[in-house]
Design a protein around this motif. Structure first.
Motif, PDB file in Angstrom:
ATOM      1  N   GLN A 179       0.832  -1.185   0.000  1.00 29.18           N
ATOM      2  CA  GLN A 179       0.000   0.000   0.000  1.00 29.18           C
ATOM      3  C   GLN A 179       0.878   1.251   0.000  1.00 29.18           C
ATOM      4  N   ILE A 180       0.245   2.375  -0.315  1.00 30.11           N
ATOM      5  CA  ILE A 180       0.974   3.649  -0.326  1.00 30.11           C
ATOM      6  C   ILE A 180       1.589   3.931   1.041  1.00 30.11           C
ATOM      7  N   THR A 181       0.875   3.532   2.098  1.00 31.05           N
ATOM      8  CA  THR A 181       1.391   3.805   3.441  1.00 31.05           C
ATOM      9  C   THR A 181       2.711   3.089   3.708  1.00 31.05           C
ATOM     10  N   ASP A 182       2.989   2.012   2.971  1.00 25.40           N
ATOM     11  CA  ASP A 182       4.257   1.307   3.165  1.00 25.40           C
ATOM     12  C   ASP A 182       5.451   2.153   2.725  1.00 25.40           C
ATOM     13  N   SER A 183       5.197   3.187   1.935  1.00 22.94           N
ATOM     14  CA  SER A 183       6.288   4.037   1.457  1.00 22.94           C
ATOM     15  C   SER A 183       6.413   5.324   2.249  1.00 22.94           C
ATOM     16  N   MET A 184       5.637   5.472   3.321  1.00 26.38           N
ATOM     17  CA  MET A 184       5.651   6.722   4.082  1.00 26.38           C
ATOM     18  C   MET A 184       6.455   6.616   5.366  1.00 26.38           C
ATOM     19  N   LYS A 239       7.072  -1.967  -7.656  1.00 27.01           N
ATOM     20  CA  LYS A 239       7.538  -0.630  -8.002  1.00 27.01           C
ATOM     21  C   LYS A 239       6.353   0.329  -8.004  1.00 27.01           C
ATOM     22  N   PHE A 240       6.496   1.436  -7.325  1.00 27.65           N
ATOM     23  CA  PHE A 240       5.419   2.437  -7.353  1.00 27.65           C
ATOM     24  C   PHE A 240       5.964   3.766  -6.823  1.00 27.65           C
ATOM     25  N   GLY A 241       5.285   4.812  -7.191  1.00 33.19           N
ATOM     26  CA  GLY A 241       5.653   6.139  -6.722  1.00 33.19           C
ATOM     27  C   GLY A 241       4.655   6.664  -5.709  1.00 33.19           C
ATOM     28  N   ASN A 242       5.152   7.473  -4.805  1.00 34.65           N
ATOM     29  CA  ASN A 242       4.297   8.134  -3.824  1.00 34.65           C
ATOM     30  C   ASN A 242       4.666   9.612  -3.822  1.00 34.65           C
ATOM     31  N   PHE A 243       3.669  10.457  -4.076  1.00 33.38           N
ATOM     32  CA  PHE A 243       3.919  11.881  -4.215  1.00 33.38           C
ATOM     33  C   PHE A 243       3.051  12.627  -3.215  1.00 33.38           C
ATOM     34  N   MET A 244       3.694  13.393  -2.343  1.00 32.26           N
ATOM     35  CA  MET A 244       2.990  14.122  -1.289  1.00 32.26           C
ATOM     36  C   MET A 244       3.343  15.596  -1.400  1.00 32.26           C
ATOM     37  N   SER A 245       2.313  16.446  -1.315  1.00 34.68           N
ATOM     38  CA  SER A 245       2.518  17.869  -1.570  1.00 34.68           C
ATOM     39  C   SER A 245       1.972  18.722  -0.432  1.00 34.68           C
ATOM     40  N   ALA A 246       2.477  19.937  -0.360  1.00 32.18           N
ATOM     41  CA  ALA A 246       1.982  20.946   0.587  1.00 32.18           C
ATOM     42  C   ALA A 246       2.275  22.317   0.005  1.00 32.18           C
ATOM     43  N   PRO A 256      34.850  -7.042   2.692  1.00 36.26           N
ATOM     44  CA  PRO A 256      35.237  -6.639   1.337  1.00 36.26           C
ATOM     45  C   PRO A 256      34.153  -5.771   0.703  1.00 36.26           C
ATOM     46  N   ARG A 257      34.532  -5.105  -0.354  1.00 42.67           N
ATOM     47  CA  ARG A 257      33.576  -4.241  -1.019  1.00 42.67           C
ATOM     48  C   ARG A 257      32.458  -5.074  -1.654  1.00 42.67           C
ATOM     49  N   GLN A 258      31.258  -4.460  -1.706  1.00 41.79           N
ATOM     50  CA  GLN A 258      30.094  -5.168  -2.227  1.00 41.79           C
ATOM     51  C   GLN A 258      29.142  -4.165  -2.857  1.00 41.79           C
ATOM     52  N   PRO A 259      28.264  -4.624  -3.718  1.00 39.97           N
ATOM     53  CA  PRO A 259      27.284  -3.726  -4.338  1.00 39.97           C
ATOM     54  C   PRO A 259      26.356  -3.109  -3.300  1.00 39.97           C
ATOM     55  N   TRP A 260      25.801  -1.967  -3.697  1.00 46.41           N
ATOM     56  CA  TRP A 260      24.917  -1.212  -2.783  1.00 46.41           C
ATOM     57  C   TRP A 260      23.632  -1.998  -2.501  1.00 46.41           C
ATOM     58  N   ILE A 261      23.091  -2.716  -3.481  1.00 44.20           N
ATOM     59  CA  ILE A 261      21.904  -3.556  -3.291  1.00 44.20           C
ATOM     60  C   ILE A 261      22.342  -5.007  -3.239  1.00 44.20           C
ATOM     61  N   ASP A 262      21.861  -5.709  -2.212  1.00 39.74           N
ATOM     62  CA  ASP A 262      22.164  -7.134  -2.103  1.00 39.74           C
ATOM     63  C   ASP A 262      20.908  -7.853  -1.639  1.00 39.74           C
ATOM     64  N   GLU A 263      21.060  -9.084  -1.183  1.00 37.96           N
ATOM     65  CA  GLU A 263      19.892  -9.876  -0.809  1.00 37.96           C
ATOM     66  C   GLU A 263      19.296  -9.454   0.520  1.00 37.96           C
ATOM     67  N   GLN A 264      20.015  -8.624   1.291  1.00 35.60           N
ATOM     68  CA  GLN A 264      19.443  -8.099   2.527  1.00 35.60           C
ATOM     69  C   GLN A 264      18.481  -6.935   2.268  1.00 35.60           C
ATOM     70  N   THR A 265      18.598  -6.344   1.112  1.00 38.32           N
ATOM     71  CA  THR A 265      17.792  -5.167   0.799  1.00 38.32           C
ATOM     72  C   THR A 265      16.309  -5.518   0.804  1.00 38.32           C
ATOM     73  N   LEU A 266      15.524  -4.702   1.522  1.00 38.91           N
ATOM     74  CA  LEU A 266      14.078  -4.899   1.596  1.00 38.91           C
ATOM     75  C   LEU A 266      13.335  -3.818   0.810  1.00 38.91           C
ATOM     76  N   ARG A 267      13.786  -2.597   0.925  1.00 38.93           N
ATOM     77  CA  ARG A 267      13.116  -1.493   0.238  1.00 38.93           C
ATOM     78  C   ARG A 267      14.133  -0.446  -0.150  1.00 38.93           C
ATOM     79  N   VAL A 268      14.069  -0.008  -1.389  1.00 39.30           N
ATOM     80  CA  VAL A 268      14.898   1.080  -1.880  1.00 39.30           C
ATOM     81  C   VAL A 268      13.986   2.249  -2.212  1.00 39.30           C
ATOM     82  N   THR A 269      14.337   3.422  -1.750  1.00 40.13           N
ATOM     83  CA  THR A 269      13.537   4.609  -2.050  1.00 40.13           C
ATOM     84  C   THR A 269      14.432   5.695  -2.628  1.00 40.13           C
TER      85      THR A 269
END
Length: 803
Positions: free
Chosen positions: A243-248, A339-346, A296-309
């Motif tokens: 849901q959208i709330t998961d990205s807030m 994949k989804f976008g969340n846009f909040m305005s004021a 050692p050096r490793q990529p920024w995204i790996d299998e531990q990654t849950l959410r990227v924003t």
């Protein structure tokens, strides 16, 4: 004879119905009994409890009716105020443009001038890096003016063939009229937006642990762990479509990386993305700070990654609008990437800029605040009144006298309204720091400082904008609740007008049947929900858990929006049997039973209100009372109530429990300027009200009994008519065959010896009149004696009734 010794008459008594004379006498006595309310008021008076209950009901009804314009004013003023403050049309325009552009135009998998994949085609980690580097970043940061593409050779000759037109030689920017800088200006996006503070890439992770792995309990865990070869990182986030709330939620995010167009070129930022992808092993820019810190050096995204924003802030100077843009990638543990976008305005400015809109907003705001304070004052006044009148146990008095349903609705509307004001003030307090930080970011954009200083300021700005839009979201949630409370206040006002109260009375009347119906309905519906989970849960997301299945089944009752194609894939017969049974039982039977219950109650309430005053008649009556009051022809009911309240020192309970007899003379002498006619009328109305309450409205059973009585009376009259017709037939037959000179009847019609028929008729009439006169005289004497005794008994009955 009644329990109190008074005579009582039952019109349905067969002994009464069979004798027409007795029936007429009973009807007349009952009519005199009804008409005696005037004599009761004049002779005995009315108990104070009955009279004041009538006065209070009239005051409450008039007050609730007068609340209707107030409630409508609250609703209209709030609607205007909310629409002008929130300006949802402008917010939608700004957010939809960004969301559509990123979804449709941030493309990768390029072939010539066309990108074959977009945001929703990002299905792996490699796709993510391709999308952000080849699609997203070049889309947001267009360094030059764009031109149309060339025609492929297969389509024929290009329009520019034979000319010196070459798009790569065209100007990369244009200085339009009245522009200070050539377009596109640095950080421009979608022509009217400005990117402020660059981009922030963050993620949440789940630390891997071998203990988190789920293995069969009967097998050696160490062997399975060695076979698996890595720790487990379980999470229930986005097991189903998020849901959208998961990205807030922005707390607990790690591996933070910023990209600043004010400090770096587009190519430099692409190189940073390459470093993040390969863990700084091959790229040479060394811009990914987190990657360099890993050993050692490793990529920024790996299998531990849950959410990227990916967050970036835009400012729309056309609307004066901040937008916090968040592009989210959630890696669920089934292997799918959502994949989804969340846009909040004021808005930077709380009020719309056109003068007309500002005036309308201020007027609506003043009216709404004034109405809200008026309701608060009235409710507080009632509470103080109850507390003062309570001799002890104030809380008990408040619970009994001031915690009714309608009072609770008023208090809830006050609380929600004041809460909305608080959240609006809070949201504005969050905007002002952002406005100041915007000026600081503008200065740093024009005169870039060191990366460390710029990054610190940008992070503060991003955090402030995030808090601001979340505060604005909280305000929106509160004001969404408020109109629902106003709707309940409207029902309160409707309850004072019988024609408007039909809806609430219908629900109230049908409540017992509805309670039993929904008990049956709920359990049957629950069975279908569980069945749908078992049938379709593992194949269709809409039925994969209880809340989603509950919603899907509920929607299936009222719309055809169901995934039949998906359901029949798991088995045509299973899906068909389920929905045939669901449609027949839930829709065709139970829902129609629900309508039948409501319509039956509605018909009854409509019948009760058929003779009630209409809204216009009630308003006319209130206007008439007001005019009569100004002319001195009547006093207000509030003044009557206040006289008694002063006498009892505000003890309303004692006032309404007193059985002191109130007469018109007492009211005229106690209430200043109260006309005798009004005093008498209100006392009669109070007795009539009490009588109506005791009698109530006839139920269906009462109606059936009345019909039965009517049919029995009709049968009796029909029998009488039949007997009369038979008698007439026999009489006619008798005279047709009758010839007997010397008989009185014969002589009356055919004449006697020595007499003509006229002489015989005159003699018979004279004899009959004498006989009838004697009988009527005796009957009149007996009737007068009987009426005198009945009147005496009736007066005794009325006296005992009011003792």
């Amino acid at each position: 004879e009644g329990a109190n010794g008074a005579l009582e008459f039952d019109p349905a008594d067969p002994a009464v119905k069979e004798n027409r004379a007795v029936k007429k006498a009973v009807d007349r006595i009952l009519k005199l009994k009804k008409a005696s309310l005037d004599s009761v008021v004049s002779g005995q008076g009315v108990p104070q409890s009955t009279y004041l209950a009538y006065i209070k009901s009239e005051m409450d009804g008039e007050g609730a009716c007068l609340e209707l314009p107030m409630t409508i004013l609250i609703l209209v003023s709030f609607a205007i105020l909310a629409a002008n403050l929130i300006r949802q049309d402008q917010i939608y325009a700004a957010e939809e443009a960004v969301g559509f552009d990123i979804s449709e135009n941030a493309n990768f998998a390029w072939a010539h001038a066309f990108g074959h994949k977009g945001l929703q085609d990002t299905n792996s980690i490699a796709d993510f890096w391709s999308w952000i580097r080849l699609g997203f970043l070049p889309l947001i940061l267009q360094p030059s003016w764009s031109y149309s593409e060339a025609m492929p050779p297969a389509m024929g000759s290009e329009a520019t063939y034979g000319t010196a037109y070459v798009s790569r030689n065209l100007p990369s920017s244009w200085l339009f009229k009245d522009y200070i800088k050539p377009a596109p200006v640095r950080n421009d996006y979608l022509r009217y937006l400005k990117v402020v503070g660059g981009f922030r890439l963050r993620q949440t992770i789940v630390q891997g642990k071998e203990e988190k792995c789920a293995f069969p309990p009967s097998i050696d865990r160490s062997k399975l762990q060695a076979w698996l070869g890595k720790p487990c990182v379980p999470s229930m986030l986005a097991a189903l479509t998020p849901q959208i709330t998961d990205s807030m939620e922005f707390d607990g995010m790690v591996r933070k990386q910023c990209l600043f167009p004010d400090l770096e070129s587009l190519d430099d930022m692409k190189k940073v993305l390459l470093e993040m992808e390969d863990g700084c092993n091959e790229a040479s820019a060394q811009g990914c700070i987190w990657c360099k810190e890993q050993t050692p050096r490793q990529p920024w995204i790996d299998e531990q990654t849950l959410r990227v924003t990916i967050n970036f802030v835009t400012y729309n100077a056309q609307y004066g609008l901040y937008t916090y843009n968040s592009i989210n990638f959630i890696f669920n543990r089934g292997g799918h990437i959502y994949k989804f976008g969340n846009f909040m305005s004021a808005f930077a400015d709380p009020f719309p800029r056109p003068l007309g809109d500002m005036i309308t907003t201020f007027i609506a705001g003043a009216l709404w605040i004034g109405c809200l304070l008026h309701v608060l004052y009235c409710e507080t006044k009632d509470v103080v009144k109850v507390i003062r009148s309570a001799k002890s146990q104030c809380l008990k008095a408040l619970r009994d006298d001031n915690l009714g349903v309608w009072n609770m609705i008023d208090w809830i509307s006050i609380v929600i309204g004041l809460t909305a004001v608080f959240f609006w003030i809070r949201s504005r307090l969050l905007v002002e720091p952002v406005n100041l930080l915007l000026l600081d970011m503008v200065q740093k954009s024009l005169n870039p400082p060191s990366r460390e200083e710029y990054e610190a300021a940008a992070i503060v700005f991003h955090n402030a904008v995030g808090d601001m839009v979340l505060g604005w979201k909280d305000f929106n949630i509160v004001i969404v609740i408020y109109p629902m409370i106003i709707m309940l206040r409207l029902f309160k006002s409707f309850a004072a007008q019988p024609r408007l109260a039909i809806v609430t009375k219908t629900l109230e009347s049908a409540a017992p049947d509805l309670m039993h119906f929904f008990l049956v309905f709920g359990f049957v519906f629950l069975c279908f929900v569980v069945n749908s989970i078992l049938f379709f849960g593992q194949d269709l997301e809409d039925f994969s858990n209880f809340p989603r299945s509950l919603d899907a089944c509920f929607q299936a009752m009222f719309s055809n929006d169901r995934d039949w194609d998906g359901m029949k894939e798991i088995g045509f017969m299973k899906a068909a049997v389920f929905f045939w049974a669901f449609s027949l039982i839930m829709v065709m039977i139970l829902l129609n039973m629900l309508l039948a219950i409501i319509m039956d109650a509605y018909a009854g309430e409509k019948e009760k209100a058929s003779n009630a005053e209409t809204l216009m008649q009630q308003i006319s009556s209130m206007i008439r009372r007001r005019r009569q009051f100004k002319k001195g022809e009547r006093v207000r009911l509030n003044d009557v109530w206040n006289i008694f309240a002063a006498e009892f020192k505000g003890d309303e309970k004692a006032m309404l429990e007193s059985d002191r007899m109130i007469t018109p003379e007492y009211l005229v002498s106690s209430v200043p300027r109260m006309p005798f006619k009004q005093a008498h009328r209100t006392l009669v109305n109070s007795l009539q009200r009490e009588q109506n309450i005791k009698m109530g409205h006839p139920t269906e059973q009462d109606t059936k009994e009345a019909i039965k009585v009517g049919m029995e009376a009709l049968e009796i009259r029909s029998d009488q008519v039949r007997d009369d017709v038979e008698f007439m037939a026999e009489t006619f037959d008798y005279f047709d065959r009758f010839q007997a000179p010397g008989d009185k009847v014969h002589d009356f019609y055919f004449g006697a010896e020595g007499q003509t028929p006229d002489d015989a008729s005159e003699s018979w009439i004279a004899t009959s009149v004498t006989q009838i006169s004697e009988e009527l005289s005796a009957l009149l004497d007996n009737g007068l004696l009987s009426i005198g005794r009945s009147q005496d008994e009736f007066e005794v009955e009325q006296t005992q009734l009011h003792l």
